[in-house]
Design a protein around this motif. Structure first.
Motif, mmCIF file in Angstrom:
data_model
loop_
_atom_site.group_PDB
_atom_site.id
_atom_site.type_symbol
_atom_site.label_atom_id
_atom_site.label_comp_id
_atom_site.label_asym_id
_atom_site.label_seq_id
_atom_site.Cartn_x
_atom_site.Cartn_y
_atom_site.Cartn_z
ATOM 1 N N LEU A 49 -6.319 7.747 12.715
ATOM 2 C CA LEU A 49 -5.793 8.086 14.187
ATOM 3 C C LEU A 49 -5.157 6.827 14.611
ATOM 4 N N THR A 50 -5.362 5.616 14.143
ATOM 5 C CA THR A 50 -4.663 4.262 14.842
ATOM 6 C C THR A 50 -3.328 4.034 14.078
ATOM 7 N N LEU A 51 -2.903 4.703 13.107
ATOM 8 C CA LEU A 51 -1.579 4.479 12.439
ATOM 9 C C LEU A 51 -0.567 4.482 13.363
ATOM 10 N N THR A 52 0.335 3.365 13.198
ATOM 11 C CA THR A 52 1.450 3.306 14.231
ATOM 12 C C THR A 52 2.841 4.012 13.593
ATOM 13 N N PRO A 53 2.991 5.140 14.256
ATOM 14 C CA PRO A 53 4.247 5.776 13.540
ATOM 15 C C PRO A 53 5.704 5.162 13.889
ATOM 16 N N TYR A 54 6.595 5.241 13.059
ATOM 17 C CA TYR A 54 8.003 4.861 13.206
ATOM 18 C C TYR A 54 8.913 5.606 12.807
ATOM 19 N N SER A 55 9.977 5.948 13.465
ATOM 20 C CA SER A 55 10.831 7.072 13.235
ATOM 21 C C SER A 55 12.432 6.497 13.269
ATOM 22 N N LEU A 56 13.191 6.827 12.256
ATOM 23 C CA LEU A 56 14.420 6.171 12.096
ATOM 24 C C LEU A 56 15.377 6.868 13.018
ATOM 25 N N SER A 57 15.086 7.823 13.638
ATOM 26 C CA SER A 57 15.951 8.465 14.670
ATOM 27 C C SER A 57 15.158 8.812 15.976
ATOM 28 N N MET B 117 0.777 -1.194 0.029
ATOM 29 C CA MET B 117 -0.032 -0.083 0.075
ATOM 30 C C MET B 117 0.774 1.035 0.065
ATOM 31 N N GLN B 118 2.063 1.087 -0.141
ATOM 32 C CA GLN B 118 3.176 2.245 -0.337
ATOM 33 C C GLN B 118 2.950 2.780 -1.481
ATOM 34 N N ASN B 119 2.930 4.276 -1.479
ATOM 35 C CA ASN B 119 2.584 5.108 -2.784
ATOM 36 C C ASN B 119 1.221 4.801 -3.169
ATOM 37 N N THR B 120 0.492 4.172 -2.686
ATOM 38 C CA THR B 120 -1.045 4.312 -3.038
ATOM 39 C C THR B 120 -1.956 4.965 -2.278
ATOM 40 N N ARG B 121 -2.755 5.886 -2.939
ATOM 41 C CA ARG B 121 -3.654 6.711 -2.019
ATOM 42 C C ARG B 121 -4.670 5.592 -1.415
ATOM 43 N N VAL B 122 -4.309 5.553 -0.006
ATOM 44 C CA VAL B 122 -5.298 4.503 0.551
ATOM 45 C C VAL B 122 -6.600 5.326 1.293
ATOM 46 N N LYS B 123 -7.736 4.773 1.036
ATOM 47 C CA LYS B 123 -8.903 5.420 1.703
ATOM 48 C C LYS B 123 -9.231 5.054 3.139
ATOM 49 N N LEU B 124 -8.940 6.133 3.936
ATOM 50 C CA LEU B 124 -9.231 5.676 5.401
ATOM 51 C C LEU B 124 -10.318 6.647 6.105
ATOM 52 N N LEU B 125 -11.034 6.159 6.937
ATOM 53 C CA LEU B 125 -11.683 6.875 7.796
ATOM 54 C C LEU B 125 -10.718 7.383 9.043
ATOM 55 N N ALA B 126 -11.363 8.691 9.373
ATOM 56 C CA ALA B 126 -10.442 9.244 10.537
ATOM 57 C C ALA B 126 -10.024 8.237 11.696
ATOM 58 N N MET C 71 7.628 7.121 9.070
ATOM 59 C CA MET C 71 7.043 5.927 8.540
ATOM 60 C C MET C 71 5.701 5.572 9.248
ATOM 61 N N PHE C 72 4.412 5.255 8.673
ATOM 62 C CA PHE C 72 3.439 4.947 9.373
ATOM 63 C C PHE C 72 2.767 3.727 8.856
ATOM 64 N N PHE C 73 2.274 2.714 9.731
ATOM 65 C CA PHE C 73 2.033 1.503 9.636
ATOM 66 C C PHE C 73 0.435 1.152 9.863
ATOM 67 N N ARG C 74 -0.175 0.595 9.508
ATOM 68 C CA ARG C 74 -1.446 -0.096 9.563
ATOM 69 C C ARG C 74 -1.570 -1.463 9.547
ATOM 70 N N LYS C 75 -1.757 -2.315 10.583
ATOM 71 C CA LYS C 75 -1.813 -3.628 10.934
ATOM 72 C C LYS C 75 -0.503 -4.180 10.058
ATOM 73 N N GLY C 76 0.530 -3.691 10.267
ATOM 74 C CA GLY C 76 1.880 -4.301 9.575
ATOM 75 C C GLY C 76 2.291 -3.793 8.181
ATOM 76 N N LYS C 77 1.325 -3.129 7.523
ATOM 77 C CA LYS C 77 1.440 -2.516 6.286
ATOM 78 C C LYS C 77 1.835 -0.999 6.049
ATOM 79 N N GLN C 78 2.759 -0.597 5.632
ATOM 80 C CA GLN C 78 3.097 0.848 5.287
ATOM 81 C C GLN C 78 2.037 1.647 4.524
ATOM 82 N N ILE C 79 2.031 2.768 5.075
ATOM 83 C CA ILE C 79 0.995 3.511 4.294
ATOM 84 C C ILE C 79 1.563 5.041 4.404
ATOM 85 N N THR C 80 1.607 5.544 3.038
ATOM 86 C CA THR C 80 2.570 6.802 2.866
ATOM 87 C C THR C 80 1.398 7.855 2.459
#
Length: 192
Positions: free
Chosen positions: A14-22, A1-10, A29-38
């Motif tokens: 709001l449940t996306l899991t953030p991940y920072s390299l530092s 789902m990376q680089n695809t416009r994912v249709k999401l409800l608010a 980077m942000f993940f939803r149920k293990g899948k990266q969403i950009t």
């Protein structure tokens, strides 16, 4: 789902899991149920609007399940990010951003598409484009699309295809050919 416009409800956004390299920076980077969403797309009513001169417009979209903070940058002509681009392209982008900013008013139903970003611990959409919806059913149709896509695609675990077996080279041997032909006939007979 990376680089695809994912249709999401608010509520899903709001449940996306953030991940920072530092550890000191905002999430990249942000993940939803293990899948990266950009990139995402959402539809809702503009319930808040705050413009900071020619720098940016910050607004909030409410789709009935929650609120999403959105930021529309308006400083393309002064930004070093756009310095290497063709000036006529930058002018076009800046004009489009100004048009979006004037059309985003309190109470309008808008379709917002953009990149998922984080700033000071808050998830937000960095806006690519905005479309005003004239049909009041657009929000309900977006809900139905989101639920359908989540059930059938977004929430389905990723299954990796099995590795292919290497193709075996056949020898031109009559015994092998006769055995293969006999096995094929038996298989065909079983299928009848």
């Amino acid at each position: 789902m990376q680089n695809t416009r994912v249709k999401l409800l608010a509520s899903d956004f709001l449940t996306l899991t953030p991940y920072s390299l530092s550890s000191s920076s905002d999430p990249t980077m942000f993940f939803r149920k293990g899948k990266q969403i950009t990139r995402i797309e959402t539809v809702g009513v503009v319930v808040s609007r705050e413009r900071k001169g020619d720098r940016y417009l910050k607004f909030i979209i409410d789709d009935g399940t929650g609120c999403i903070s959105c930021i529309l940058w308006l400083n393309q002509l002064n930004s070093t990010y756009f310095a290497r681009r063709n000036p006529s392209d930058v002018r076009l982008i800046a004009d489009m951003a100004q048009d979006y900013a004037t059309s985003i008013q309190l109470g309008v139903l808008a379709r917002v598409r953009g990149r998922v970003t984080g700033f000071r611990g808050v998830l937000q959409i960095t806006v690519d484009d905005v479309f005003l919806e004239r049909d009041p059913n657009a929000e309900i149709l977006h809900w139905l699309n989101c639920v359908n896509l989540a059930r059938n695609f977004y929430d389905v675990p990723t299954v990796r295809p099995p590795l292919r077996r290497p193709i075996q080279h056949f020898h031109n041997n009559n015994n092998n050919n006769n055995a293969t032909t006999t096995n094929n006939k038996k298989t065909f007979e079983n299928l009848k």
